[in-house]
Design a protein around this motif. Structure first.
Motif, PDB file in Angstrom:
ATOM      1  N   TYR A  63      39.810  29.246 -10.520  1.00  0.00           N
ATOM      2  CA  TYR A  63      40.541  28.032 -10.822  1.00  0.00           C
ATOM      3  C   TYR A  63      40.392  27.703 -12.308  1.00  0.00           C
ATOM      4  O   TYR A  63      39.275  27.597 -12.818  1.00  0.00           O
ATOM      5  N   VAL A  64      41.514  27.548 -12.972  1.00  0.00           N
ATOM      6  CA  VAL A  64      41.514  27.066 -14.351  1.00  0.00           C
ATOM      7  C   VAL A  64      42.080  25.652 -14.348  1.00  0.00           C
ATOM      8  O   VAL A  64      43.225  25.441 -13.914  1.00  0.00           O
ATOM      9  N   TYR A  65      41.278  24.710 -14.800  1.00  0.00           N
ATOM     10  CA  TYR A  65      41.737  23.321 -14.904  1.00  0.00           C
ATOM     11  C   TYR A  65      42.077  23.037 -16.366  1.00  0.00           C
ATOM     12  O   TYR A  65      41.198  23.002 -17.222  1.00  0.00           O
ATOM     13  N   ASP A  66      43.357  22.852 -16.608  1.00  0.00           N
ATOM     14  CA  ASP A  66      43.820  22.614 -17.966  1.00  0.00           C
ATOM     15  C   ASP A  66      43.703  21.129 -18.305  1.00  0.00           C
ATOM     16  O   ASP A  66      44.205  20.284 -17.579  1.00  0.00           O
ATOM     17  N   ASN A  67      43.052  20.853 -19.429  1.00  0.00           N
ATOM     18  CA  ASN A  67      42.761  19.464 -19.824  1.00  0.00           C
ATOM     19  C   ASN A  67      43.595  19.076 -21.052  1.00  0.00           C
ATOM     20  O   ASN A  67      43.073  18.871 -22.130  1.00  0.00           O
ATOM     21  N   ASN A  68      44.925  19.047 -20.842  1.00  0.00           N
ATOM     22  CA  ASN A  68      45.874  18.636 -21.898  1.00  0.00           C
ATOM     23  C   ASN A  68      45.957  19.636 -23.041  1.00  0.00           C
ATOM     24  O   ASN A  68      46.086  19.256 -24.209  1.00  0.00           O
ATOM     25  N   SER A  69      45.883  20.921 -22.734  1.00  0.00           N
ATOM     26  CA  SER A  69      46.021  21.942 -23.777  1.00  0.00           C
ATOM     27  C   SER A  69      47.434  21.929 -24.357  1.00  0.00           C
ATOM     28  O   SER A  69      48.415  21.637 -23.658  1.00  0.00           O
ATOM     29  N   THR A  70      47.525  22.291 -25.622  1.00  0.00           N
ATOM     30  CA  THR A  70      48.820  22.332 -26.302  1.00  0.00           C
ATOM     31  C   THR A  70      49.161  23.740 -26.799  1.00  0.00           C
ATOM     32  O   THR A  70      50.149  23.915 -27.513  1.00  0.00           O
ATOM     33  N   ASP A  71      48.342  24.722 -26.444  1.00  0.00           N
ATOM     34  CA  ASP A  71      48.542  26.076 -26.968  1.00  0.00           C
ATOM     35  C   ASP A  71      48.933  27.088 -25.894  1.00  0.00           C
ATOM     36  O   ASP A  71      48.849  28.291 -26.101  1.00  0.00           O
ATOM     37  N   GLY A  72      49.374  26.585 -24.733  1.00  0.00           N
ATOM     38  CA  GLY A  72      49.811  27.487 -23.667  1.00  0.00           C
ATOM     39  C   GLY A  72      48.703  28.106 -22.852  1.00  0.00           C
ATOM     40  O   GLY A  72      48.916  29.123 -22.183  1.00  0.00           O
ATOM     41  N   THR A  73      47.516  27.505 -22.873  1.00  0.00           N
ATOM     42  CA  THR A  73      46.388  28.024 -22.090  1.00  0.00           C
ATOM     43  C   THR A  73      46.753  28.160 -20.622  1.00  0.00           C
ATOM     44  O   THR A  73      46.416  29.165 -19.966  1.00  0.00           O
ATOM     45  N   ASP A  74      47.454  27.167 -20.075  1.00  0.00           N
ATOM     46  CA  ASP A  74      47.787  27.174 -18.650  1.00  0.00           C
ATOM     47  C   ASP A  74      48.709  28.333 -18.288  1.00  0.00           C
ATOM     48  O   ASP A  74      48.521  28.995 -17.263  1.00  0.00           O
ATOM     49  N   VAL A  75      49.693  28.607 -19.140  1.00  0.00           N
ATOM     50  CA  VAL A  75      50.631  29.706 -18.875  1.00  0.00           C
ATOM     51  C   VAL A  75      49.902  31.051 -18.891  1.00  0.00           C
ATOM     52  O   VAL A  75      50.086  31.898 -18.015  1.00  0.00           O
ATOM     53  N   ILE A  76      49.057  31.241 -19.888  1.00  0.00           N
ATOM     54  CA  ILE A  76      48.309  32.502 -20.018  1.00  0.00           C
ATOM     55  C   ILE A  76      47.365  32.687 -18.835  1.00  0.00           C
ATOM     56  O   ILE A  76      47.250  33.792 -18.284  1.00  0.00           O
ATOM     57  N   ALA A  77      46.682  31.611 -18.421  1.00  0.00           N
ATOM     58  CA  ALA A  77      45.750  31.692 -17.290  1.00  0.00           C
ATOM     59  C   ALA A  77      46.478  32.040 -16.000  1.00  0.00           C
ATOM     60  O   ALA A  77      45.998  32.864 -15.196  1.00  0.00           O
ATOM     61  N   ARG A  78      47.652  31.456 -15.804  1.00  0.00           N
ATOM     62  CA  ARG A  78      48.424  31.743 -14.592  1.00  0.00           C
ATOM     63  C   ARG A  78      48.898  33.198 -14.583  1.00  0.00           C
ATOM     64  O   ARG A  78      48.847  33.875 -13.547  1.00  0.00           O
ATOM     65  N   GLU A  79      49.333  33.677 -15.714  1.00  0.00           N
ATOM     66  CA  GLU A  79      49.768  35.077 -15.807  1.00  0.00           C
ATOM     67  C   GLU A  79      48.608  36.045 -15.587  1.00  0.00           C
ATOM     68  O   GLU A  79      48.811  37.162 -15.101  1.00  0.00           O
ATOM     69  N   ALA A  80      47.393  35.600 -15.917  1.00  0.00           N
ATOM     70  CA  ALA A  80      46.212  36.449 -15.736  1.00  0.00           C
ATOM     71  C   ALA A  80      45.733  36.467 -14.289  1.00  0.00           C
ATOM     72  O   ALA A  80      44.843  37.249 -13.940  1.00  0.00           O
ATOM     73  N   GLY A  81      46.290  35.600 -13.461  1.00  0.00           N
ATOM     74  CA  GLY A  81      45.940  35.614 -12.040  1.00  0.00           C
ATOM     75  C   GLY A  81      45.114  34.445 -11.554  1.00  0.00           C
ATOM     76  O   GLY A  81      44.644  34.438 -10.414  1.00  0.00           O
ATOM     77  N   ALA A  82      44.931  33.432 -12.395  1.00  0.00           N
ATOM     78  CA  ALA A  82      44.155  32.258 -11.991  1.00  0.00           C
ATOM     79  C   ALA A  82      45.053  31.230 -11.317  1.00  0.00           C
ATOM     80  O   ALA A  82      46.256  31.168 -11.576  1.00  0.00           O
ATOM     81  N   GLU A  83      44.451  30.416 -10.473  1.00  0.00           N
ATOM     82  CA  GLU A  83      45.144  29.251  -9.928  1.00  0.00           C
ATOM     83  C   GLU A  83      44.951  28.102 -10.923  1.00  0.00           C
ATOM     84  O   GLU A  83      43.815  27.693 -11.168  1.00  0.00           O
ATOM     85  N   VAL A  84      46.023  27.606 -11.470  1.00  0.00           N
ATOM     86  CA  VAL A  84      45.953  26.606 -12.535  1.00  0.00           C
ATOM     87  C   VAL A  84      46.220  25.217 -11.968  1.00  0.00           C
ATOM     88  O   VAL A  84      47.202  25.008 -11.248  1.00  0.00           O
ATOM     89  N   ARG A  85      45.326  24.302 -12.312  1.00  0.00           N
ATOM     90  CA  ARG A  85      45.502  22.899 -11.970  1.00  0.00           C
ATOM     91  C   ARG A  85      45.308  22.067 -13.247  1.00  0.00           C
ATOM     92  O   ARG A  85      44.895  22.589 -14.264  1.00  0.00           O
ATOM     93  N   TYR A  86      45.611  20.771 -13.136  1.00  0.00           N
ATOM     94  CA  TYR A  86      45.625  19.945 -14.337  1.00  0.00           C
ATOM     95  C   TYR A  86      44.779  18.698 -14.157  1.00  0.00           C
ATOM     96  O   TYR A  86      44.730  18.095 -13.076  1.00  0.00           O
TER      97      TYR A  86
END
Length: 306
Positions: free
Chosen positions: A38-61
């Motif tokens: 699980y990757v919890y994105d904390n208001n990133s502005t550099d596309g961290t969430d997109v990269i994490a999802r493409e890498a296979g993580a479940e992304v939440r905010y």
């Protein structure tokens, strides 16, 4: 009856970690292929969430800024038998994750601490005040709580479900690790430490930790938790201080009174009497709060047994 597989959750709080998050997710998928990451994105502005999802993580905010807020949401929302908490900056190698999980799942540990300070931390970390701060916090906590934890502020930990679901997250920022350690010590959870290798951030990855600002917050957190978890010792210090000052001030006045039968320094007598009264109030405040704290620990044990 068929044996139920143990669920493992890898928790990665992230804020602008686009440089490293793909590697971190890949490393932990390889080390713990059965785990959900699980990757919890904390208001990133550099596309961290997109990269994490493409890498296979479940992304939440988590939209409330701060690591403590992210950990609160993680612990509330995710259900597992073992939780691995790491940072998304690729400073904690995945090779130790399996051993940490085994400590929780097989040995009954409630918190396994990835001990950086016994490994390569002081060689890899290029920020001298961070090194000093880690040592200072370790000495303070171990002195106050009569413990021997090697690394208080590490972000590499494994938890049991029991700890995660009974940990009241109060901190909002990076002081959350200190709070976790103190809670575990106070509630007598079973702790274990595993020395882990630490590597500094790769080029282009910037730390979000402000040495002075966040260091000051950690010290304030220690003071607050000392007051909350060890109230009698905390208030006894102030009681003895005010009593000592009041005693030093009143002794000459009493000496003059014994010698002459007069009290020539009434203001000194009044102030010293006030300080001694304040010391008595601090003493009984600490005593009352200590009894309340003990009652809370008893209620916590009852809650744990349900």
């Amino acid at each position: 009856m068929e044996k139920k597989d143990k669920r493992i959750a890898v928790l990665i709080p992230c804020y602008n970690e686009s440089k490293t998050i793909a590697k971190v997710v890949a490393d932990y998928k390889e080390a713990l292929p059965e785990a959900t990451i699980y990757v919890y994105d904390n208001n990133s502005t550099d596309g961290t969430d997109v990269i994490a999802r493409e890498a296979g993580a479940e992304v939440r905010y988590e939209y409330r800024q701060g690591k403590g807020n992210v950990i609160r949401s993680m612990f509330r929302e995710i259900d597992a038998d073992c939780y691995i908490m790491i940072d998304g900056d690729d400073t904690y190698p995945a090779e130790f994750a399996r051993k940490m999980c085994d400590k929780v799942l097989n040995d009954g540990c409630d918190m396994v601490i990835g001990d950086r300070l016994s490994g390569t931390y002081f060689q890899e970390n290029k920020r001298p005040f961070h090194n000093f701060g880690n040592v200072l916090v370790r000495k303070l906590i171990n002195s106050i709580f009569k413990s021997d934890v090697k690394d208080i502020m590490t972000g590499y930990r494994a938890f049991s479900k029991s700890f995660v679901k009974h940990f009241p997250v109060l901190s909002k920022g990076f002081e959350i690790e200190t709070e976790m350690t103190i809670h575990a010590l106070d509630k007598n959870f079973l702790l274990a430490e595993i020395p882990v290798q630490y590597r500094d951030r790769p080029d282009g990855s910037v730390s979000k930790l402000n040495t002075y600002k966040d260091g000051f917050k950690v010290l304030l957190t220690i003071t607050r938790l000392f007051r909350d978890y060890r109230p009698f010792t905390f208030f006894l210090f102030f009681a003895l201080f005010f009593f000592g000052v009041g005693l030093v001030m009143v002794i000459p006045v009493l000496y003059d009174y014994i010698q002459t039968g007069l009290v020539p320094r009434f203001p000194t007598l009044i102030v010293s009497g006030f300080l001694i009264i304040v010391s008595v109030l601090f003493f009984f405040a600490g005593l009352i709060l200590e009894v309340i704290g003990k009652k809370h620990r008893q209620l916590f044990e009852i809650l744990m047994n349900k």
